[in-house]
Design an enzyme around this catalytic site. Structure first.
Site, short mmCIF file in Angstrom:
data_model
loop_
_atom_site.label_atom_id
_atom_site.label_comp_id
_atom_site.label_asym_id
_atom_site.label_seq_id
_atom_site.Cartn_x
_atom_site.Cartn_y
_atom_site.Cartn_z
CB CYS A 145 -12.83 53.69 -2.56
SG CYS A 145 -14.16 54.78 -3.00
CG ASP B 91 -18.34 59.32 5.97
OD1 ASP B 91 -18.99 59.49 7.01
OD2 ASP B 91 -18.51 58.35 5.21
CE1 TYR C 234 -22.36 57.72 -1.72
CE2 TYR C 234 -21.44 57.91 -3.92
CZ TYR C 234 -21.29 57.99 -2.56
OH TYR C 234 -20.07 58.33 -2.02
CG HIS D 56 -19.18 60.09 0.71
ND1 HIS D 56 -19.56 58.78 0.56
CD2 HIS D 56 -18.88 60.24 2.03
CE1 HIS D 56 -19.51 58.16 1.73
NE2 HIS D 56 -19.10 59.03 2.63
#
Ligand code: ADP
Ligand code: SF4
Length: 735
Positions: free
Chosen positions: A31, A267, A172, A175
């Site tokens: 991001c 992470d 995906y 997360h």
């Protein structure tokens, strides 16, 4: 210089399905706070990574559908064909430098509140949305028709991604953000149908999405899966053993496996709480399950660690988000044998804070991050000097060091004068505090650069006054003398000084960093700064055996570190170290026996006994030198001085990132047009307006469609203009 042969292995090409990565350096999705709002800036930032040698450069998460979006966070969107030109801008920028472009398609499910679209989110079961804010939104359980719809939407997004030119398309499941992970995780999936229960059932959606994606991409695009390596909540959630089982079940189905700990804060752990390569225990063993390339992250900045990851069979490709932000040219520097030029990530997560504050990414180490397009800055290439001017930089903290090295690279003759016997200023001091050792890299990189610049001289033991500076006769003077912590309690809660009785032992962070310690045993830390300093010093004092209470007007310790994703770790650490935490508490008066307090809601008064008070409040710029020089402005012409400017904390105290940026900005703009504030000094994109009749977007800076509202051919036909394929017209950039 040629690269060291022991790093050759890092430059071997890697086959990813139908594509070939030129080396093993893989910029995983990350991001950046720019997303759909700043697409040109984002494309330029990704392009610089490709220029710096990364073999694969990926987007951040890309929302695939309007029924799942994560407003207020600003990511990319691929909701319909009109989003394709933005993507094409990025694939073009990446591929122009020989890298593969990857796109992380995301359906957020139970992690997107849909504050923009107001659609009801959906996921494996009906649960409140879990995001970074406690939005009062609940998701509903998906039925089988919802799952069919989702699969169709995902495939549509995949086809759009392929049309936009991506080389690698992601499914995906990591997360906590990607829907397939939510189906995989037993804490989120209580279903009794074919998508719940056994691991095989919970993995069904992931398998179907991979199969759909493989079918939709055709022959010339790879399919990657990003999967949560562990949710770190034991048997209650998705854990390593299960994840490895899932990978074994679908081993050869995707073209690449990309592993990441879940959630994001696990992470991207800050250096205060985790070191390089700390995800290895979760990723080790995956390569034995599949012949497909395996990617993993670990804030890798050392080429030796990278080589070891490959040689020991842990990873095939070196995944990196933060190391690629701090140094977009990391692969090229290794390739060219310039290891000393690597700008190593310090693990501070200021980059993450950009996303959390919905502002364009910034980086402590790399002041050009996010400025590539809007200011035209490049991490490695600086404009040549435009005059013979000689520049004096006063103070060798992060602002002064960055300023001097950037001016030096532009070719100016520079003297950097430092009062003390060591460089680094606050960075050197702060890197000695618990957990902050890696921050010294801010100093070390810049000192290393200065060594290679014959036109920059660094002078220690040189505390300069106005008279000295007038005697030297430099053309320009940049004053980077830093700041000091206030001793009167003024900050956010108190805008005027807190009363202090005689005999009170008051300390500031400067006192502690200079080696001072409280005389007694009990210390009250009053934190009205809310970033890291209060928490770090409470930790330091607790480690040294003091009985510590931390009072703060905020609800939690080091509140702003929520944006760096470490607040929960800081608070846990302080609790574990026995620090008493008093939230919602303002200190209203200081005395030798302790402090008076007030509840920030009710004003109800209280008291906390202590031998000494540590005030972590506001800071004041060291502006005496600039003021002395300004007081003698009539002497400047004789001394040959054209300008005097404060930079960094001496101009306005802020983060280390802000100080570095300030130093860079001075160097980048010297001899440029003066910034009078009358025009916006950086490029920005404006939302393209939609024509009320044609539905076409028009460039607000250009003439709207002829006839303002009437179709030019006057036929009355509403030409909704087929969505652009070629990237022209629909999202033209305003100049
Ligand atoms: P910043 O974060 O803006 O770089 P720092 O506080 O880290 O600020 O660094 C300021 C540096 O300036 C310190 O190393 C300090 O010793 C030095 N300094 C302060 N005043 C003078 C002065 N008059 N002459 C030379 N150096 C100075
Ligand atoms: Fe690393 Fe900090 Fe830069 Fe992020 S902001 S890339 S953590 S140095």
């Amino acid at each position: 210089m040629a690269r060291d042969p022991r790093y050759d292995i890092l430059f071997e090409p890697v086959r990813i399905g139908p594509k070939t990565a030129r080396n093993r350096f893989y910029q995983v999705p990350h991001c950046n706070g720019m997303g759909y709002r700043d697409p040109a800036a984002l494309a330029a930032m990704r392009g610089i990574k490709a220029e710096g040698g990364w073999a694969v450069v990926c987007t951040e998460e890309v929302e695939i559908h309007h029924t799942s979006e994560i407003t207020p966070f600003i990511e990319l969107r691929l909701w319909d064909d009109r989003d394709i030109p933005v993507m094409e801008r990025m694939t073009g920028a990446i591929q122009a430098h020989g890298a593969l472009a990857g796109i992380e398609l995301c359906y957020n499910g139970l992690s997107g509140s849909n504050l923009h679209s107001r659609e009801i989110p959906m996921g494996p079961q009906a649960l409140p949305i879990s995001t970074f804010m406690p939005d009062p939104v609940q998701g509903r359980r998906m039925d089988l028709e919802d799952i069919r719809n989702l699969r169709r939407w995902h495939s549509s997004a995949v086809r759009r991604a392929v049309r936009a030119g991506f080389d690698i398309v992601y499914v995906y499941a990591a997360h906590g953000l990607g829907l397939p992970q939510q189906f995989l995780s037993r804490r989120l999936n209580d279903r009794g149908d074919a998508y719940g229960g056994s691991l095989e059932n919970r993995a069904r959606l992931l398998r179907e999405l991979i199969e759909d994606t493989k079918e939709a991409v055709g022959d010339d695009c790879a399919v990657a899966v990003r999967i949560a390596a562990d949710e770190l909540c034991g048997e209650a959630g998705l854990h390593k053993e299960e994840v490895h089982e899932v990978i074994a079940m679908m081993a050869e189905l995707p073209d690449l496996w990309d592993l990441a700990l879940s959630d994001w804060d696990n992470d991207s752990v800050t250096s205060r709480f985790g070191g390089e390569g700390e995800q290895e225990p979760f990723v080790a063993g995956v390569k034995a399950l599949t012949t497909r390339p395996v990617v993993g992250v670990g804030r890798f900045t050392s080429p030796d660690t990278m080589v070891s990851m490959i040689r020991r069979g842990v990873l095939d490709m070196i995944g990196a988000a933060r190391p690629s932000i701090a140094d977009p040219f990391l692969p090229r520097k290794i390739e060219e044998g310039r290891l000393e030029d690597i700008r190593e990530c310090i693990g501070c997560n200021i980059c993450v804070a950009g996303d959390f504050t919905m502002s364009p990414i910034r980086c402590t180490q790399n002041p050009t991050m996010g400025e590539e397009w809007r200011r035209g800055w490049h991490p490695e290439i600086l404009r040549a000097r435009e005059s013979e001017a000689r520049v004096l930089v006063v103070g060798a903290g992060p602002a002064g060091l960055e300023c001097a090295q950037a001016l030096g690279k532009r070719g100016y003759e520079v003297a950097l004068a430092e009062a003390g016997m060591e460089a680094g200023g606050r960075v050197t001091r702060e890197s000695r505090l618990p957990g902050l050792a890696a921050w010294a890299r801010v100093r070390d990189y810049r000192l290393q650069q200065l060594h290679g610049l014959a036109n920059v001289e660094l002078y220690f033991d040189s505390a300069l006054g106005a008279g000295d500076i007038l005697d030297f006769g430099f053309d320009h003077v940049a004053v980077a003398t830093g700041c000091h912590w206030r001793r009167d309690g003024v900050a956010r809660h108190h805008r005027t000084p807190i009363p202090v009785a005689d005999g009170t032992a008051v300390l500031t962070p400067d006192d502690l960093m200079a080696g001072g310690r409280p005389a007694g045993k009990t210390v009250l830390v009053y934190d009205d700064d809310h970033y890291y300093m209060g928490g770090v010093l409470a930790e330091l004092l607790a480690d040294e055996g003091f009985a510590v209470t931390l009072a703060t007007p905020a609800a939690e310790v080091s509140a702003w570190t929520r944006t760096t994703m470490e607040q929960h770790r800081i608070q846990a650490r302080l609790i574990e170290k026995g620090v008493t935490i008093r939230p919602h508490t303002a200190v209203t008066a200081l005395g030798p026996e302790g402090v008076r307090t007030a509840c920030v809601f009710t004003g109800r008064e209280g008291a906390i006994g202590c031998d000494a008070v540590l005030l972590v409040t506001a800071r004041l710029p060291e502006e005496g030198l600039v003021e002395d020089l300004k007081a003698r402005e009539e002497d400047w012409a004789d001394a040959g001085i054209a300008s005097v400017r404060a930079i960094g904390d001496a101009f306005a105290p802020g983060t280390i990132a802000a100080a570095v940026y300030s130093g860079r900005k001075y160097a980048e703009t010297l001899d440029g047009p003066p910034d009078t504030g009358d025009t916006v000094p950086f490029r920005r994109e404006l939302t393209a307006l939609e024509d009320p009749v044609r539905g076409l977007t028009v460039d607000p800076a250009c003439t709207p469609v002829r006839g303002s509202g009437r179709h030019p051919d006057s036929s009355g036909r509403r030409d909704r203009a087929s969505p652009s394929r070629g990237g022209t017209g629909r999202a033209r950039r305003a100049r």
